[in-house]
Design a protein around this motif. Structure first.
Motif, PDB file in Angstrom:
ATOM      1  N   GLU A   1      -4.837   0.460  10.645  1.00  0.00           N
ATOM      2  CA  GLU A   1      -5.464   1.181   9.528  1.00  0.00           C
ATOM      3  C   GLU A   1      -5.442   2.688   9.751  1.00  0.00           C
ATOM      4  OE1 GLU A   1      -9.554   1.349   6.812  1.00  0.00           O
ATOM      5  OE2 GLU A   1      -9.449  -0.011   8.534  1.00  0.00           O
ATOM      6  N   VAL A   2      -5.532   3.112  10.991  1.00  0.00           N
ATOM      7  CA  VAL A   2      -5.522   4.549  11.291  1.00  0.00           C
ATOM      8  C   VAL A   2      -4.237   5.189  10.792  1.00  0.00           C
ATOM      9  CG1 VAL A   2      -5.500   6.241  13.162  1.00  0.00           C
ATOM     10  CG2 VAL A   2      -7.049   4.272  13.278  1.00  0.00           C
ATOM     11  N   PHE A   3      -3.138   4.442  10.839  1.00  0.00           N
ATOM     12  CA  PHE A   3      -1.826   4.967  10.465  1.00  0.00           C
ATOM     13  C   PHE A   3      -1.410   4.517   9.056  1.00  0.00           C
ATOM     14  CE2 PHE A   3      -2.107   4.134  15.050  1.00  0.00           C
ATOM     15  CZ  PHE A   3      -2.026   5.442  15.517  1.00  0.00           C
ATOM     16  N   ASN A   4      -2.367   3.965   8.298  1.00  0.00           N
ATOM     17  CA  ASN A   4      -2.113   3.443   6.950  1.00  0.00           C
ATOM     18  C   ASN A   4      -1.021   2.381   6.963  1.00  0.00           C
ATOM     19  OD1 ASN A   4      -3.271   3.686   4.350  1.00  0.00           O
ATOM     20  ND2 ASN A   4      -1.440   4.688   3.566  1.00  0.00           N
ATOM     21  N   CYS A   5      -1.072   1.527   7.979  1.00  0.00           N
ATOM     22  CA  CYS A   5      -0.052   0.501   8.168  1.00  0.00           C
ATOM     23  C   CYS A   5      -0.641  -0.896   8.277  1.00  0.00           C
ATOM     24  CB  CYS A   5       0.761   0.798   9.437  1.00  0.00           C
ATOM     25  SG  CYS A   5       1.810   2.260   9.342  1.00  0.00           S
ATOM     26  N   SER A   6      -1.806  -1.126   7.651  1.00  0.00           N
ATOM     27  CA  SER A   6      -2.465  -2.413   7.813  1.00  0.00           C
ATOM     28  C   SER A   6      -2.234  -3.312   6.604  1.00  0.00           C
ATOM     29  CB  SER A   6      -3.968  -2.230   8.053  1.00  0.00           C
ATOM     30  OG  SER A   6      -4.533  -1.460   7.020  1.00  0.00           O
ATOM     31  N   ALA A   7      -2.176  -4.618   6.891  1.00  0.00           N
ATOM     32  CA  ALA A   7      -2.082  -5.613   5.828  1.00  0.00           C
ATOM     33  C   ALA A   7      -3.453  -5.755   5.165  1.00  0.00           C
ATOM     34  CB  ALA A   7      -1.635  -6.948   6.414  1.00  0.00           C
ATOM     35  N   PRO A   8      -3.499  -6.108   3.889  1.00  0.00           N
ATOM     36  CA  PRO A   8      -2.363  -6.399   3.006  1.00  0.00           C
ATOM     37  C   PRO A   8      -1.812  -5.188   2.281  1.00  0.00           C
ATOM     38  CG  PRO A   8      -4.378  -6.853   1.826  1.00  0.00           C
ATOM     39  CD  PRO A   8      -4.797  -6.375   3.205  1.00  0.00           C
ATOM     40  N   ASP A   9      -2.328  -3.996   2.604  1.00  0.00           N
ATOM     41  CA  ASP A   9      -1.875  -2.798   1.893  1.00  0.00           C
ATOM     42  C   ASP A   9      -0.385  -2.559   2.063  1.00  0.00           C
ATOM     43  OD1 ASP A   9      -4.444  -2.182   0.955  1.00  0.00           O
ATOM     44  OD2 ASP A   9      -4.963  -1.170   2.814  1.00  0.00           O
ATOM     45  N   THR A  10       0.131  -2.831   3.264  1.00  0.00           N
ATOM     46  CA  THR A  10       1.564  -2.596   3.479  1.00  0.00           C
ATOM     47  C   THR A  10       2.395  -3.437   2.517  1.00  0.00           C
ATOM     48  OG1 THR A  10       1.421  -4.221   5.278  1.00  0.00           O
ATOM     49  CG2 THR A  10       1.379  -1.892   5.891  1.00  0.00           C
ATOM     50  N   GLY A  11       2.061  -4.728   2.410  1.00  0.00           N
ATOM     51  CA  GLY A  11       2.801  -5.591   1.497  1.00  0.00           C
ATOM     52  C   GLY A  11       2.635  -5.171   0.051  1.00  0.00           C
ATOM     53  N   ASN A  12       1.421  -4.792  -0.327  1.00  0.00           N
ATOM     54  CA  ASN A  12       1.192  -4.359  -1.704  1.00  0.00           C
ATOM     55  C   ASN A  12       1.916  -3.058  -2.011  1.00  0.00           C
ATOM     56  OD1 ASN A  12      -0.394  -6.594  -2.152  1.00  0.00           O
ATOM     57  ND2 ASN A  12      -2.336  -5.520  -1.917  1.00  0.00           N
ATOM     58  N   MET A  13       1.980  -2.156  -1.046  1.00  0.00           N
ATOM     59  CA  MET A  13       2.725  -0.920  -1.257  1.00  0.00           C
ATOM     60  C   MET A  13       4.213  -1.202  -1.414  1.00  0.00           C
ATOM     61  SD  MET A  13       0.908   2.069   1.031  1.00  0.00           S
ATOM     62  CE  MET A  13      -0.034   1.226   2.302  1.00  0.00           C
ATOM     63  N   GLU A  14       4.730  -2.127  -0.606  1.00  0.00           N
ATOM     64  CA  GLU A  14       6.144  -2.478  -0.734  1.00  0.00           C
ATOM     65  C   GLU A  14       6.431  -3.107  -2.091  1.00  0.00           C
ATOM     66  OE1 GLU A  14       6.694  -4.827   2.785  1.00  0.00           O
ATOM     67  OE2 GLU A  14       7.609  -3.162   3.863  1.00  0.00           O
ATOM     68  N   VAL A  15       5.526  -3.973  -2.564  1.00  0.00           N
ATOM     69  CA  VAL A  15       5.692  -4.588  -3.881  1.00  0.00           C
ATOM     70  C   VAL A  15       5.753  -3.519  -4.968  1.00  0.00           C
ATOM     71  CG1 VAL A  15       4.466  -5.918  -5.654  1.00  0.00           C
ATOM     72  CG2 VAL A  15       4.733  -6.847  -3.360  1.00  0.00           C
ATOM     73  N   LEU A  16       4.805  -2.597  -4.943  1.00  0.00           N
ATOM     74  CA  LEU A  16       4.758  -1.575  -5.986  1.00  0.00           C
ATOM     75  C   LEU A  16       5.925  -0.604  -5.867  1.00  0.00           C
ATOM     76  CD1 LEU A  16       0.915  -0.903  -5.982  1.00  0.00           C
ATOM     77  CD2 LEU A  16       2.236  -2.084  -7.750  1.00  0.00           C
ATOM     78  N   ALA A  17       6.338  -0.288  -4.644  1.00  0.00           N
ATOM     79  CA  ALA A  17       7.471   0.615  -4.461  1.00  0.00           C
ATOM     80  C   ALA A  17       8.768  -0.007  -4.954  1.00  0.00           C
ATOM     81  CB  ALA A  17       7.602   1.002  -2.988  1.00  0.00           C
ATOM     82  N   LYS A  18       8.938  -1.314  -4.725  1.00  0.00           N
ATOM     83  CA  LYS A  18      10.190  -1.993  -5.096  1.00  0.00           C
ATOM     84  C   LYS A  18      10.196  -2.475  -6.541  1.00  0.00           C
ATOM     85  CE  LYS A  18      11.179  -3.812  -0.447  1.00  0.00           C
ATOM     86  NZ  LYS A  18      11.323  -5.035   0.361  1.00  0.00           N
ATOM     87  N   TYR A  19       9.042  -2.983  -7.001  1.00  0.00           N
ATOM     88  CA  TYR A  19       9.025  -3.698  -8.273  1.00  0.00           C
ATOM     89  C   TYR A  19       8.097  -3.092  -9.322  1.00  0.00           C
ATOM     90  CZ  TYR A  19      10.845  -7.217  -5.012  1.00  0.00           C
ATOM     91  OH  TYR A  19      11.560  -7.877  -4.036  1.00  0.00           O
ATOM     92  N   GLY A  20       7.253  -2.164  -8.939  1.00  0.00           N
ATOM     93  CA  GLY A  20       6.273  -1.627  -9.878  1.00  0.00           C
ATOM     94  C   GLY A  20       6.896  -0.702 -10.906  1.00  0.00           C
ATOM     95  N   SER A  21       6.245  -0.611 -12.062  1.00  0.00           N
ATOM     96  CA  SER A  21       6.674   0.325 -13.100  1.00  0.00           C
ATOM     97  C   SER A  21       6.275   1.739 -12.683  1.00  0.00           C
ATOM     98  CB  SER A  21       6.009  -0.036 -14.424  1.00  0.00           C
ATOM     99  OG  SER A  21       4.604   0.215 -14.348  1.00  0.00           O
ATOM    100  N   PRO A  22       6.849   2.763 -13.314  1.00  0.00           N
ATOM    101  CA  PRO A  22       6.417   4.134 -12.997  1.00  0.00           C
ATOM    102  C   PRO A  22       4.914   4.337 -13.162  1.00  0.00           C
ATOM    103  CG  PRO A  22       8.467   4.181 -14.231  1.00  0.00           C
ATOM    104  CD  PRO A  22       8.011   2.746 -14.223  1.00  0.00           C
ATOM    105  N   ALA A  23       4.341   3.738 -14.210  1.00  0.00           N
ATOM    106  CA  ALA A  23       2.896   3.893 -14.420  1.00  0.00           C
ATOM    107  C   ALA A  23       2.099   3.187 -13.336  1.00  0.00           C
ATOM    108  CB  ALA A  23       2.517   3.345 -15.802  1.00  0.00           C
ATOM    109  N   GLN A  24       2.536   2.006 -12.925  1.00  0.00           N
ATOM    110  CA  GLN A  24       1.847   1.270 -11.859  1.00  0.00           C
ATOM    111  C   GLN A  24       1.934   2.029 -10.545  1.00  0.00           C
ATOM    112  OE1 GLN A  24       3.905  -2.460 -11.999  1.00  0.00           O
ATOM    113  NE2 GLN A  24       2.730  -3.239 -13.742  1.00  0.00           N
ATOM    114  N   ARG A  25       3.077   2.601 -10.265  1.00  0.00           N
ATOM    115  CA  ARG A  25       3.221   3.364  -9.013  1.00  0.00           C
ATOM    116  C   ARG A  25       2.335   4.599  -9.020  1.00  0.00           C
ATOM    117  NH1 ARG A  25       8.837   1.882  -9.610  1.00  0.00           N
ATOM    118  NH2 ARG A  25       9.356   3.957 -10.407  1.00  0.00           N
ATOM    119  N   ALA A  26       2.280   5.271 -10.165  1.00  0.00           N
ATOM    120  CA  ALA A  26       1.448   6.477 -10.247  1.00  0.00           C
ATOM    121  C   ALA A  26      -0.031   6.158 -10.078  1.00  0.00           C
ATOM    122  CB  ALA A  26       1.691   7.180 -11.582  1.00  0.00           C
ATOM    123  N   LYS A  27      -0.484   5.056 -10.704  1.00  0.00           N
ATOM    124  CA  LYS A  27      -1.920   4.750 -10.693  1.00  0.00           C
ATOM    125  C   LYS A  27      -2.378   4.094  -9.410  1.00  0.00           C
ATOM    126  CE  LYS A  27      -5.583   2.750 -13.511  1.00  0.00           C
ATOM    127  NZ  LYS A  27      -5.929   2.122 -14.808  1.00  0.00           N
TER     128      LYS A  27
END
Length: 404
Positions: free
Chosen positions: A94-120
């Motif tokens: 968590e100190v390095f912003n590398c903890s689950a499940p955020d890492t997986g959710n960030m990858e999902v939004l980075a790969k598959y999210g819409s521009p609005a979803q990524r921004a919000k």
């Protein structure tokens, strides 16, 4: 693959090791004691440590693609040994912003999210301003077969309405959890792997009820925790659907492959630290007139542990390299192998370390071993139980005539 890390990775390993040694290791025991006494609260030192990590360039190391100023753009192979170092202290990620499940959710939004979803949602996650949860597993069905997932996501005009019950929703108890990614059925009559979708649900939405926190082996994993959640007529905008209806399995495969690399390398870090503690213990204790390190049985346990850790490490690096070179689909057999091998290996090595430490080993007050063991045992179920991975791996190996 090359068996030596590149210069970029070596530099990051050195900097990460130094940061952990200076800022995390000295706080380890006190951190665990504080979080047990202050459930669902963030440790007072956490935000300051995150600021230091970001300033040191040790931030969002997991994200394999460049994303503005938020990620160094490491490959899975480059990130793997860094995840191993973080795994030596269960809260370090968590100190390095590398903890689950955020890492997986960030990858999902980075790969598959819409521009609005990524921004919000993605940008605040990348900045470490919010946390998130992933809601997939359900109490009423065998969720090891994800086609069983029964939560309904039904279109209603410009919205979707969600009804269902989830549990083992990691991250949902964190006080900064701002949204969930929920997997459920949008079309029960579609082809088996096109019935499911993923949708973003803000944490404060009407109809979302945290039923209870769930403990794993009497450990709540505070402050992020695991929750049972009821979703009753939860209404969210149609724009919150990720990638489109029926794409849930496609997204899940893209999410879980790298996530399994992260879990396995963290477990290897926990096993490696357990082995080091075991060596220190046997070199300093005497029983029946002899130093423990002189007993043949002890030496055999240490030798086996060293072999098993290195085997799992190399197999995990091989899986990471395959993903980087050929994509997750081409790496699915190796990913299954590491998910079968690494948690069981870690559980075994940690158990040996507990045994060597005697009564001290089973307590989480002075040593991390009990918490390590609970983590390893839990990961044998998380992201798919051992049996599912072995079933699918065996099927694929047979189909390929023994070639992986």
């Amino acid at each position: 693959m090359h068996f030596e890390y590149n210069d970029k990775t070596k530099d990051l390993i050195g900097r990460l090791d130094a940061f952990i040694e200076e800022h995390i290791a000295p706080l380890d025991a006190a951190y665990h004691a504080w979080t047990k006494a202050n459930l669902w609260q963030v440790h007072p030192a956490m935000e300051g440590l995150k600021e230091k990590a970001r300033a040191a360039g040790l931030w969002n190391l997991f994200l394999p693609e460049e994303y503005g100023d938020y990620s160094p753009g490491l490959t899975n192979l480059e990130y793997a040994p860094l995840a191993e170092r973080m795994g030596r202290h269960l809260w370090a990620s968590e100190v390095f912003n590398c903890s689950a499940p955020d890492t997986g959710n960030m990858e999902v939004l980075a790969k598959y999210g819409s521009p609005a979803q990524r921004a919000k949602w993605l940008l605040p996650l990348l900045a470490g301003e919010i946390r998130s949860a992933f809601l997939m597993t359900e109490p009423e069905v065998a969720s090891s077969d994800a086609t069983n997932i029964a939560t309904r996501i039904e279109r209603s005009g410009e919205d979707y309405i969600i009804n269902g019950r989830k549990w083992w929703s990691t991250g949902a108890m964190h006080p900064d959890c701002a949204f969930f990614i929920v997997m459920g059925k949008t079309n029960p009559d579609a082809e088996r792997h096109q019935q499911q979708s993923m949708i973003i649900v803000p944490a404060g939405t009407a109809g979302v009820e945290i039923v209870r926190p769930l403990d794993a082996f009497h450990t709540y994993d505070s402050p992020f925790g695991h929750a049972e959640i009821s979703l009753t007529n939860v209404r969210v905008p149609a724009a919150n659907i990720i990638l489109g209806e029926g794409r849930g399995f496609e997204i899940a495969q893209g999410r879980l492959g790298p996530g399994r690399i992260h879990h396995c390398m963290r477990l290897i870090g926990a096993a490696q630290r357990s082995l080091e503690l075991m060596c220190q213990r046997v070199d300093s204790r005497t029983a029946f007139g002899r130093n423990l390190s002189k007993f043949s049985s002890i030496r055999q346990e240490i030798a086996k542990s060293a072999c098993e850790i290195e085997q799992a490490r190399l197999l995990t690096l091989s899986a990471a390299d395959r993903i980087d070179r050929h994509g997750i689909k081409a790496a699915k057999e190796l990913v299954a192998m590491i998910k079968i091998v690494a948690p069981t290996m870690a559980q075994t090595v940690i158990d040996r370390a507990i045994q060597v430490h005697g009564g001290m080993g089973v307590s989480s007050v002075d040593l991390p071993l009990a918490n390590f063991w609970a983590y390893a045992r839990s990961i044998r179920l998380a992201d798919g139980p051992d049996e599912v991975h072995m079933f699918q791996l065996g099927r694929n190996v047979v189909a390929k005539g023994g070639v992986v």
